[in-house]
Design a protein around this motif. Structure first.
Motif, PDB file in Angstrom:
ATOM      1  N   UNK A 106     -14.896  -0.297   6.959  1.00  0.00           N
ATOM      2  CA  UNK A 106     -16.139   0.040   6.506  1.00  0.00           C
ATOM      3  C   UNK A 106     -15.714   1.323   5.851  1.00  0.00           C
ATOM      4  N   UNK A 107     -16.395   2.314   5.362  1.00  0.00           N
ATOM      5  CA  UNK A 107     -16.568   3.363   4.394  1.00  0.00           C
ATOM      6  C   UNK A 107     -15.631   4.132   5.397  1.00  0.00           C
ATOM      7  N   UNK A 108     -15.849   4.395   6.249  1.00  0.00           N
ATOM      8  CA  UNK A 108     -15.265   5.222   7.260  1.00  0.00           C
ATOM      9  C   UNK A 108     -13.889   5.437   6.906  1.00  0.00           C
ATOM     10  N   UNK A 109     -12.687   4.195   7.236  1.00  0.00           N
ATOM     11  CA  UNK A 109     -12.097   3.972   6.535  1.00  0.00           C
ATOM     12  C   UNK A 109     -11.410   4.676   5.146  1.00  0.00           C
ATOM     13  N   UNK A 110     -12.486   5.009   4.542  1.00  0.00           N
ATOM     14  CA  UNK A 110     -11.685   5.311   3.494  1.00  0.00           C
ATOM     15  C   UNK A 110     -10.870   6.307   2.884  1.00  0.00           C
ATOM     16  N   UNK A 111     -11.014   7.088   3.820  1.00  0.00           N
ATOM     17  CA  UNK A 111     -11.223   8.696   3.394  1.00  0.00           C
ATOM     18  C   UNK A 111      -9.213   8.717   4.854  1.00  0.00           C
ATOM     19  N   UNK A 112      -9.456   7.993   5.228  1.00  0.00           N
ATOM     20  CA  UNK A 112      -8.096   7.432   6.359  1.00  0.00           C
ATOM     21  C   UNK A 112      -6.481   7.791   5.662  1.00  0.00           C
ATOM     22  N   UNK A 113      -5.366   7.434   6.178  1.00  0.00           N
ATOM     23  CA  UNK A 113      -4.701   6.778   5.605  1.00  0.00           C
ATOM     24  C   UNK A 113      -4.509   5.261   5.475  1.00  0.00           C
ATOM     25  N   UNK A 130       0.994  -1.134   0.074  1.00  0.00           N
ATOM     26  CA  UNK A 130       0.302  -0.371   0.411  1.00  0.00           C
ATOM     27  C   UNK A 130       1.152   1.423  -0.080  1.00  0.00           C
ATOM     28  N   UNK A 131       0.304   2.007  -0.893  1.00  0.00           N
ATOM     29  CA  UNK A 131       1.214   3.058  -0.669  1.00  0.00           C
ATOM     30  C   UNK A 131       0.430   4.950  -1.284  1.00  0.00           C
ATOM     31  N   UNK A 132      -0.530   5.388  -1.357  1.00  0.00           N
ATOM     32  CA  UNK A 132      -1.337   5.569  -1.124  1.00  0.00           C
ATOM     33  C   UNK A 132      -1.712   6.946  -0.306  1.00  0.00           C
ATOM     34  N   UNK A 133      -1.878   8.311  -0.183  1.00  0.00           N
ATOM     35  CA  UNK A 133      -2.419   8.664   0.497  1.00  0.00           C
ATOM     36  C   UNK A 133      -3.913   8.413   1.329  1.00  0.00           C
ATOM     37  N   UNK A 134      -4.453   7.756   1.141  1.00  0.00           N
ATOM     38  CA  UNK A 134      -5.827   7.143   1.369  1.00  0.00           C
ATOM     39  C   UNK A 134      -6.186   5.761   1.072  1.00  0.00           C
ATOM     40  N   UNK A 135      -7.258   5.491   1.993  1.00  0.00           N
ATOM     41  CA  UNK A 135      -7.405   4.152   1.396  1.00  0.00           C
ATOM     42  C   UNK A 135      -8.085   4.413   0.408  1.00  0.00           C
ATOM     43  N   UNK A 136      -9.416   5.570   0.135  1.00  0.00           N
ATOM     44  CA  UNK A 136      -9.432   4.798  -1.578  1.00  0.00           C
ATOM     45  C   UNK A 136      -8.913   4.978  -2.411  1.00  0.00           C
ATOM     46  N   UNK A 137      -8.011   5.652  -2.588  1.00  0.00           N
ATOM     47  CA  UNK A 137      -6.892   6.113  -3.261  1.00  0.00           C
ATOM     48  C   UNK A 137      -6.450   4.640  -3.687  1.00  0.00           C
TER      49      UNK A 137
END
Ligand code: ADP
Length: 315
Positions: A148-155, A111-118
């Motif tokens: 979980x949805x709320x994790x998508x914008x976390x690192x 994993x290397x992106x800034x957010x989980x979503x990315x």
């Protein structure tokens, strides 16, 4: 090739999702460290099913799965996807990687992106899908993998080990591969984490109809989550077939030192002790039923707690 040489051959008229034909693969060829990792392997992986690939460390499992999406090339033999050689157009091999998605061991380290979503969106972006489609794919894959949805914008780096693993799996699911291959997806996780990962993978298979191949060294997991089982030993396929067919040969599995499920081992002991039980039992439910029959007892009523949950019954 002669179809009779294929292990786990599909029924007449069915094209296997994947077919390996006489695959040989060696490492460090021509050096003192030369190692034959696959030795004339021929095998069918059936469409739409969850197949488990099991064997001791060093038996060739990881080598085999890396051939399925063209990450490495067989030394001899062919890999057929829907009946076509994946190396027919070597320049097009990149496209095969979208069709056969490979989740490597410990994928969370990639994993290397800034957010989980990315991170989950990385594959679909490479496929040049529209933003709308990418959004759909990310939500869908996150749901399958239990992110979980709320994790998508976390690192991704703020997540626990188990959560990171799920993000990495979601990243491959988001490409909606026709074949999803996972190398030890539950390695290092606790029983709850293992169950969550495998349940998500089964759900993905059920709802998308995609073919799934799971590498594992746990017979308990194979017994619980796979439709078909392929057993490797010393660079060859030792046996392959439906779960019932493979566990019916539990004594052979034991003889090569594989850890058969505890319940299978116990029923084999009872059989050796003279109890009239069928061999190849691999679930508590089947053992319970067989013991009731052996003792002439009425059928065991379903456990109230587990009714409708499809859970494993305790006894
Ligand atoms: P498994 O996944 O079942 O543990 P592998 O496919 O990783 O088995 O390995 C099969 C054999 O190939 C083993 O003997 C292993 O030591 C050897 N092998 C695997 N990868 C390499 C490599 N990169 N270089 C040399 N030998 C390797």
């Amino acid at each position: 090739m002669d179809p009779a040489q294929i292990v786990n051959r599909v029924p007449e008229g069915e094209v296997p999702k994947l077919r390996l034909e006489h695959i040989t693969y060696r490492y460090s060829i021509g050096t003192p460290f030369e190692k034959r990792a696959l030795d004339d392997v021929s095998l069918d992986i059936r469409r739409g099913r969850v197949t488990g690939l099991i064997g001791h460390t060093g038996s060739g499992k990881s080598t085999l799965v890396q051939l399925l999406n063209g990450l490495s090339k067989p030394e001899t033999g062919r890999v057929l996807l829907d009946g076509e050689d994946i190396w027919r157009e070597p320049k097009e091999i990149g496209k095969i990687r979208f069709r056969v998605g490979l989740v490597m061991q410990y994928p969370e380290y990639q994993l290397f992106e800034e957010t989980v979503r990315a991170d989950i969106a990385f594959g679909p972006k490479n496929m040049k899908l529209s933003d709308e489609e990418i959004k759909t794919r990310v939500s869908e894959a996150a749901a399958f993998a239990g992110v979980a949805e709320e994790l998508l914008d976390k690192s991704p780096f703020d997540l626990s080990g188990g959560q990171k693993r799920r993000v990495a799996i979601a990243g491959v699911m988001a490409m909606r591969p026709e074949v999803l291959v996972l190398d030890e997806p539950a390695a290092g996780l606790d029983p709850q984490g293992r169950h969550a990962i495998f349940t998500g993978i089964r759900e993905y298979n059920r709802l998308t109809g995609s073919t799934v191949l799971i590498v594992s060294h746990s017979m308990e997991d194979m017994a619980q989550y796979c439709d078909d089982v392929v057993v490797m030993s010393h660079a060859k396929i030792l046996m392959a077939g439906t779960r019932d067919q493979v566990f019916a040969r539990a004594e052979e599995l034991e003889a090569v030192g594989l850890d058969i499920p505890l319940i299978t081992r116990m029923t084999l002991l009872l059989i050796r002790g003279g109890m009239p039980l069928p061999s190849g039992i691999y679930t508590l439910e089947a053992a319970e039923e067989a013991l009731s029959v052996a003792f002439g007892l009425p059928p065991v009523p379903p456990d109230k707690e587990d009714e409708g949950k499809g859970g494993t019954r305790s006894w």
